[in-house]
Design a protein around this motif. Structure first.
Motif, PDB file in Angstrom:
ATOM      1  N   HIS A 161       0.873  -1.172   0.000  1.00 10.70           N
ATOM      2  CA  HIS A 161       0.000   0.000   0.000  1.00 10.70           C
ATOM      3  C   HIS A 161       0.904   1.213   0.000  1.00 10.70           C
ATOM      4  N   HIS A 162       0.985   1.875  -1.131  1.00  9.54           N
ATOM      5  CA  HIS A 162       1.825   3.064  -1.252  1.00  9.54           C
ATOM      6  C   HIS A 162       0.914   4.273  -1.306  1.00  9.54           C
ATOM      7  N   HIS A 163       1.172   5.201  -0.427  1.00  9.52           N
ATOM      8  CA  HIS A 163       0.345   6.392  -0.347  1.00  9.52           C
ATOM      9  C   HIS A 163       1.061   7.552  -1.020  1.00  9.52           C
ATOM     10  N   ALA A 164       0.299   8.411  -1.637  1.00 15.18           N
ATOM     11  CA  ALA A 164       0.875   9.598  -2.276  1.00 15.18           C
ATOM     12  C   ALA A 164       1.511  10.471  -1.210  1.00 15.18           C
ATOM     13  N   ALA A 165       2.493  11.243  -1.630  1.00 17.11           N
ATOM     14  CA  ALA A 165       3.162  12.148  -0.702  1.00 17.11           C
ATOM     15  C   ALA A 165       2.135  13.090  -0.098  1.00 17.11           C
ATOM     16  N   GLY A 166       2.180  13.208   1.203  1.00 18.41           N
ATOM     17  CA  GLY A 166       1.243  14.071   1.903  1.00 18.41           C
ATOM     18  C   GLY A 166       1.687  15.517   1.867  1.00 18.41           C
ATOM     19  N   ARG A 167       0.895  16.351   2.492  1.00 17.76           N
ATOM     20  CA  ARG A 167       1.173  17.785   2.542  1.00 17.76           C
ATOM     21  C   ARG A 167       2.555  18.037   3.128  1.00 17.76           C
ATOM     22  N   GLU A 168       2.948  17.272   4.128  1.00 17.36           N
ATOM     23  CA  GLU A 168       4.252  17.452   4.766  1.00 17.36           C
ATOM     24  C   GLU A 168       5.376  17.323   3.741  1.00 17.36           C
ATOM     25  N   ARG A 169       5.296  16.326   2.898  1.00 19.80           N
ATOM     26  CA  ARG A 169       6.346  16.124   1.892  1.00 19.80           C
ATOM     27  C   ARG A 169       6.360  17.254   0.873  1.00 19.80           C
ATOM     28  N   VAL A 170       5.209  17.744   0.482  1.00 12.91           N
ATOM     29  CA  VAL A 170       5.148  18.859  -0.456  1.00 12.91           C
ATOM     30  C   VAL A 170       5.796  20.074   0.188  1.00 12.91           C
ATOM     31  N   GLU A 171       5.488  20.342   1.441  1.00 11.54           N
ATOM     32  CA  GLU A 171       6.088  21.471   2.144  1.00 11.54           C
ATOM     33  C   GLU A 171       7.601  21.314   2.257  1.00 11.54           C
ATOM     34  N   ASP A 172       8.068  20.106   2.506  1.00 10.97           N
ATOM     35  CA  ASP A 172       9.508  19.875   2.602  1.00 10.97           C
ATOM     36  C   ASP A 172      10.187  20.083   1.255  1.00 10.97           C
ATOM     37  N   GLN A 173       9.541  19.696   0.173  1.00 15.68           N
ATOM     38  CA  GLN A 173      10.119  19.927  -1.156  1.00 15.68           C
ATOM     39  C   GLN A 173      10.147  21.423  -1.477  1.00 15.68           C
ATOM     40  N   GLU A 174       9.105  22.142  -1.066  1.00 12.73           N
ATOM     41  CA  GLU A 174       9.105  23.595  -1.252  1.00 12.73           C
ATOM     42  C   GLU A 174      10.211  24.236  -0.419  1.00 12.73           C
ATOM     43  N   LEU A 175      10.387  23.739   0.799  1.00 14.84           N
ATOM     44  CA  LEU A 175      11.458  24.243   1.655  1.00 14.84           C
ATOM     45  C   LEU A 175      12.812  23.966   1.009  1.00 14.84           C
ATOM     46  N   LEU A 176      13.002  22.787   0.457  1.00 12.48           N
ATOM     47  CA  LEU A 176      14.258  22.435  -0.207  1.00 12.48           C
ATOM     48  C   LEU A 176      14.546  23.402  -1.364  1.00 12.48           C
ATOM     49  N   THR A 199      15.791  11.595   3.384  1.00 14.34           N
ATOM     50  CA  THR A 199      14.598  11.049   4.037  1.00 14.34           C
ATOM     51  C   THR A 199      13.284  11.558   3.466  1.00 14.34           C
ATOM     52  N   GLY A 200      13.337  12.612   2.659  1.00 15.65           N
ATOM     53  CA  GLY A 200      12.111  13.172   2.122  1.00 15.65           C
ATOM     54  C   GLY A 200      11.496  14.259   2.984  1.00 15.65           C
ATOM     55  N   ARG A 201      12.108  14.510   4.150  1.00 13.59           N
ATOM     56  CA  ARG A 201      11.557  15.537   5.032  1.00 13.59           C
ATOM     57  C   ARG A 201      12.640  16.121   5.921  1.00 13.59           C
ATOM     58  N   ALA A 202      12.359  17.303   6.416  1.00 14.69           N
ATOM     59  CA  ALA A 202      13.244  17.951   7.387  1.00 14.69           C
ATOM     60  C   ALA A 202      12.602  17.797   8.752  1.00 14.69           C
ATOM     61  N   GLY A 203      13.286  17.125   9.645  1.00 13.78           N
ATOM     62  CA  GLY A 203      12.757  16.924  10.988  1.00 13.78           C
ATOM     63  C   GLY A 203      12.684  18.221  11.775  1.00 13.78           C
ATOM     64  N   GLU A 204      11.952  18.202  12.865  1.00 11.41           N
ATOM     65  CA  GLU A 204      11.781  19.416  13.663  1.00 11.41           C
ATOM     66  C   GLU A 204      13.103  19.926  14.207  1.00 11.41           C
ATOM     67  N   GLY A 205      14.024  19.045  14.562  1.00 19.67           N
ATOM     68  CA  GLY A 205      15.336  19.480  15.033  1.00 19.67           C
ATOM     69  C   GLY A 205      16.095  20.246  13.967  1.00 19.67           C
ATOM     70  N   ARG A 206      16.012  19.777  12.746  1.00 17.25           N
ATOM     71  CA  ARG A 206      16.677  20.445  11.635  1.00 17.25           C
ATOM     72  C   ARG A 206      16.035  21.802  11.374  1.00 17.25           C
ATOM     73  N   ARG A 207      14.699  21.836  11.412  1.00 23.29           N
ATOM     74  CA  ARG A 207      13.985  23.098  11.215  1.00 23.29           C
ATOM     75  C   ARG A 207      14.332  24.093  12.323  1.00 23.29           C
ATOM     76  N   ALA A 208      14.461  23.601  13.542  1.00 25.35           N
ATOM     77  CA  ALA A 208      14.810  24.480  14.666  1.00 25.35           C
ATOM     78  C   ALA A 208      16.200  25.081  14.454  1.00 25.35           C
ATOM     79  N   ARG A 209      17.143  24.274  13.979  1.00 20.75           N
ATOM     80  CA  ARG A 209      18.502  24.784  13.720  1.00 20.75           C
ATOM     81  C   ARG A 209      18.473  25.865  12.642  1.00 20.75           C
TER      82      ARG A 209
END
Length: 121
Positions: free
Chosen positions: A29-44, A80-90
């Motif tokens: 069961h593969h799910h499409a990238a959620g909003r979090e992943r889209v936001e992380d790609q925009e952040l990238l 990983t496809g996302r920036a963790g909260e620790g990375r965002r905090a830095r």
């Protein structure tokens, strides 16, 4: 279990589908990238633009710190496809400590807004 039966061991398994046994059935069961992943790609993308804008600026401890945080965040998002909260905090800390930079660089302002620096979100 008798000694002639095979032994199956699994280590750390992610993103895989498998079945074990004579009547086993594997389902994926593969799910499409959620909003979090889209936001992380925009952040990238915003981080890469910020790095590009910083390249033409005089180097300072603040610029170096932001570049290091960008490198770390880019590596994490790519891996990983996302920036963790620790990375965002830095990243937030680096941008907040270099407030003057965010006022003259458009990309820094975009990244700061994505991270909620200065009350923006």
């Amino acid at each position: 279990m008798s000694s002639d039966e095979p032994t199956v061991r699994f280590g750390d398994v992610t993103g895989s589908t498998f079945a074990v046994g004579s009547h086993a059935r594997a389902e994926s069961h593969h799910h499409a990238a959620g909003r979090e992943r889209v936001e992380d790609q925009e952040l990238l993308e915003a981080l890469r633009e910020l790095r590009s804008e910083l390249a033409g600026r005089p180097q300072s401890p603040a610029v170096t710190g932001i570049n290091e945080a960008i490198d770390e965040a880019e590596e994490e998002i790519t891996r990983t496809g996302r920036a963790g909260e620790g990375r965002r905090a830095r990243l937030r800390e680096r941008l907040e400590s270099a407030e003057g930079i965010t006022s003259w660089i458009t990309a820094a302002a975009a990244v700061a807004a994505m991270l909620g620096v200065g009350g923006a979100s």
